[in-house]
Design a protein around this motif. Structure first.
Motif, PDB file in Angstrom:
ATOM      1  N   MET A   1       0.895  -1.210   0.082  1.00  0.00           N
ATOM      2  CA  MET A   1       0.181  -0.030   0.018  1.00  0.00           C
ATOM      3  C   MET A   1       0.887   1.064  -0.065  1.00  0.00           C
ATOM      4  N   ARG A   2       0.641   2.194  -1.086  1.00  0.00           N
ATOM      5  CA  ARG A   2       1.375   3.323  -1.074  1.00  0.00           C
ATOM      6  C   ARG A   2       1.056   4.441  -0.414  1.00  0.00           C
ATOM      7  N   ALA A   3       1.432   5.195   0.620  1.00  0.00           N
ATOM      8  CA  ALA A   3       1.073   6.041   1.472  1.00  0.00           C
ATOM      9  C   ALA A   3       1.575   7.509   1.195  1.00  0.00           C
ATOM     10  N   LEU A   4       0.642   8.499   1.354  1.00  0.00           N
ATOM     11  CA  LEU A   4       1.183   9.958   1.289  1.00  0.00           C
ATOM     12  C   LEU A   4       0.834  10.517   2.593  1.00  0.00           C
ATOM     13  N   ILE A   5       1.893  11.211   3.289  1.00  0.00           N
ATOM     14  CA  ILE A   5       1.494  11.915   4.590  1.00  0.00           C
ATOM     15  C   ILE A   5       1.439  13.377   4.294  1.00  0.00           C
ATOM     16  N   VAL A   6       0.329  13.707   4.476  1.00  0.00           N
ATOM     17  CA  VAL A   6      -0.146  15.384   4.405  1.00  0.00           C
ATOM     18  C   VAL A   6      -0.314  16.071   5.796  1.00  0.00           C
ATOM     19  N   GLU A   7       0.882  16.709   6.250  1.00  0.00           N
ATOM     20  CA  GLU A   7       0.814  17.182   7.452  1.00  0.00           C
ATOM     21  C   GLU A   7       1.717  18.542   7.592  1.00  0.00           C
ATOM     22  N   ASP A   8       1.368  19.434   8.274  1.00  0.00           N
ATOM     23  CA  ASP A   8       2.267  20.708   7.878  1.00  0.00           C
ATOM     24  C   ASP A   8       3.354  20.996   9.005  1.00  0.00           C
ATOM     25  N   LYS A   9       3.556  19.891  10.019  1.00  0.00           N
ATOM     26  CA  LYS A   9       4.416  19.815  11.041  1.00  0.00           C
ATOM     27  C   LYS A   9       5.327  18.768  10.620  1.00  0.00           C
ATOM     28  N   ALA A  10       6.599  18.947  10.557  1.00  0.00           N
ATOM     29  CA  ALA A  10       7.679  17.904  10.186  1.00  0.00           C
ATOM     30  C   ALA A  10       7.942  16.908  11.223  1.00  0.00           C
ATOM     31  N   TYR A  11       8.024  17.367  12.341  1.00  0.00           N
ATOM     32  CA  TYR A  11       8.040  16.296  13.558  1.00  0.00           C
ATOM     33  C   TYR A  11       7.017  15.296  13.397  1.00  0.00           C
ATOM     34  N   ILE A  12       5.967  15.732  13.261  1.00  0.00           N
ATOM     35  CA  ILE A  12       4.722  14.935  13.103  1.00  0.00           C
ATOM     36  C   ILE A  12       4.954  13.819  12.179  1.00  0.00           C
ATOM     37  N   ARG A  13       5.182  14.459  10.972  1.00  0.00           N
ATOM     38  CA  ARG A  13       5.556  13.401   9.646  1.00  0.00           C
ATOM     39  C   ARG A  13       6.607  12.443  10.199  1.00  0.00           C
ATOM     40  N   LYS A  14       7.677  13.121  10.782  1.00  0.00           N
ATOM     41  CA  LYS A  14       8.785  11.986  10.932  1.00  0.00           C
ATOM     42  C   LYS A  14       8.621  11.124  11.993  1.00  0.00           C
ATOM     43  N   GLY A  15       7.793  11.283  13.047  1.00  0.00           N
ATOM     44  CA  GLY A  15       7.197  10.528  14.349  1.00  0.00           C
ATOM     45  C   GLY A  15       6.267   9.416  13.444  1.00  0.00           C
ATOM     46  N   LEU A  16       5.287   9.680  12.559  1.00  0.00           N
ATOM     47  CA  LEU A  16       4.345   8.943  11.882  1.00  0.00           C
ATOM     48  C   LEU A  16       5.224   7.965  11.152  1.00  0.00           C
ATOM     49  N   ILE A  17       6.119   8.200  10.344  1.00  0.00           N
ATOM     50  CA  ILE A  17       6.968   7.398   9.456  1.00  0.00           C
ATOM     51  C   ILE A  17       7.679   6.410  10.226  1.00  0.00           C
ATOM     52  N   SER A  18       7.897   6.798  11.405  1.00  0.00           N
ATOM     53  CA  SER A  18       8.735   5.706  12.181  1.00  0.00           C
ATOM     54  C   SER A  18       7.886   4.755  12.813  1.00  0.00           C
ATOM     55  N   LEU A  19       6.894   5.061  13.242  1.00  0.00           N
ATOM     56  CA  LEU A  19       5.813   4.317  13.626  1.00  0.00           C
ATOM     57  C   LEU A  19       5.312   3.146  12.650  1.00  0.00           C
ATOM     58  N   LEU A  20       5.017   3.849  11.351  1.00  0.00           N
ATOM     59  CA  LEU A  20       4.545   2.838  10.215  1.00  0.00           C
ATOM     60  C   LEU A  20       5.556   1.856   9.799  1.00  0.00           C
ATOM     61  N   GLU A  21       6.788   2.147  10.155  1.00  0.00           N
ATOM     62  CA  GLU A  21       7.720   1.075   9.817  1.00  0.00           C
ATOM     63  C   GLU A  21       7.638  -0.201  10.602  1.00  0.00           C
ATOM     64  N   THR A  22       7.430   0.125  11.862  1.00  0.00           N
ATOM     65  CA  THR A  22       6.902  -0.905  12.804  1.00  0.00           C
ATOM     66  C   THR A  22       5.541  -1.448  12.765  1.00  0.00           C
ATOM     67  N   ALA A  23       4.665  -0.781  12.300  1.00  0.00           N
ATOM     68  CA  ALA A  23       3.062  -1.182  12.316  1.00  0.00           C
ATOM     69  C   ALA A  23       2.749  -1.997  11.221  1.00  0.00           C
ATOM     70  N   ASP A  24       3.487  -1.527  10.079  1.00  0.00           N
ATOM     71  CA  ASP A  24       2.895  -2.370   8.763  1.00  0.00           C
ATOM     72  C   ASP A  24       4.032  -2.374   7.882  1.00  0.00           C
ATOM     73  N   SER A  25       4.630  -3.371   7.556  1.00  0.00           N
ATOM     74  CA  SER A  25       5.499  -3.512   6.649  1.00  0.00           C
ATOM     75  C   SER A  25       5.156  -3.386   5.006  1.00  0.00           C
ATOM     76  N   GLU A  26       3.911  -3.550   4.966  1.00  0.00           N
ATOM     77  CA  GLU A  26       3.328  -3.520   3.719  1.00  0.00           C
ATOM     78  C   GLU A  26       3.164  -2.060   3.123  1.00  0.00           C
ATOM     79  N   ILE A  27       3.117  -1.098   4.030  1.00  0.00           N
ATOM     80  CA  ILE A  27       2.985   0.414   3.790  1.00  0.00           C
ATOM     81  C   ILE A  27       4.386   1.065   3.223  1.00  0.00           C
ATOM     82  N   THR A  28       4.500   1.711   2.066  1.00  0.00           N
ATOM     83  CA  THR A  28       5.573   2.256   1.596  1.00  0.00           C
ATOM     84  C   THR A  28       5.433   3.773   1.362  1.00  0.00           C
ATOM     85  N   ILE A  29       5.953   4.496   2.339  1.00  0.00           N
ATOM     86  CA  ILE A  29       5.746   6.130   2.028  1.00  0.00           C
ATOM     87  C   ILE A  29       6.041   6.515   0.862  1.00  0.00           C
TER      88      ILE A  29
END
Length: 245
Positions: free
Chosen positions: A1-29
């Protein structure tokens, strides 16, 4: 599943990417965006399967983005700061959302639920959420030191923030000081055609008489509001878009 993150705060984007790497290996940012305009361009080009969508962006709202990309087929998970008005709409539409800061277990649950939902079914839910979002939005209840004050947003000129408090200035000369910072009201006011040209101010677009390019907003009632250099470009874009209707 190809995912796009739309969020104006960089630290929120970074934190979400980190969580996604652990939560679901099938998601590619496949990308990160901080504004409605940027997100529309990237989504059209990349056609993601899933979008993590912030409600309040620098140049509009998550619903503005959805309106401009309604021809695309993707699933949506909203990201929002805790705000009762926002959650009321999302819950009414049974739409998945994550509160900031994003919790790992909540993220897992949202992803699990999302996989059982079709794109067409979620679009129906989003329409319900949008309708709730825009109804009953003409007033705001302020928590003052000794009371709860109802104000009509159509009469609100601007808000000024100072040391964790926010002062609301109304067109008839009344003003009220609420014991919450301006960021607590930003999502709601942005939906009602207010803009934040400065860290300390939010202004009603309908009361702006003119903008001096040196960096000053002049209201129809005579007040002057500064525009910070950091927010100048976003303000001008929002101001011109509003007045082109």
């Amino acid at each position: 599943m190809r995912a796009l993150i739309v969020e104006d705060k960089a630290y929120i984007r970074k934190g979400l990417i980190s969580l996604l790497e652990t939560a679901d290996s099938e998601i590619t940012i496949i990308g990160e965006c901080g504004s409605v305009h940027e997100a529309v361009v990237v989504a059209n080009a990349c056609k993601p399967d899933l979008i993590f969508l912030d409600i309040n962006l620098t140049d509009g709202t998550g619903f503005d983005f959805l309106d401009q990309s309604s021809h695309l087929n993707f699933k949506t998970i909203f990201i929002t700061a805790y705000e009762e008005y926002a959650l009321k709409a999302l819950k009414a539409g049974a739409v998945d959302y994550l509160l900031k800061p994003v919790d790992f277990e909540e993220l897992q649950l949202a992803l699990k639920k999302l996989k059982t939902l079709s794109v067409s079914e979620q679009k129906k839910q989003l329409n319900t959420a949008r309708n709730v979002w825009y109804q009953d939005d003409s007033t705001l209840v302020l928590s003052l030191s000794d009371s709860f004050q109802v104000i009509n947003l159509s009469e609100l000129l601007y808000c000024e923030s100072d040391k964790g408090y926010t002062t609301f200035y109304l067109a008839d000369g009344r003003k009220y000081i609420a014991s919450k910072p301006l960021k607590e009201y930003e999502e709601r006011l942005t939906l009602m055609n207010f803009t934040r040209p400065h860290q300390s101010y939010m202004v009603s677009l309908k009361y702006i008489d003119k903008y001096d390019k040196s960096g000053t907003i002049y209201l129809k009632t005579g007040q002057k509001i500064p525009v910070s250099s950091r927010k100048k470009e976003d303000f001008i874009s929002t101001f011109l878009k509003y007045n082109s209707h």
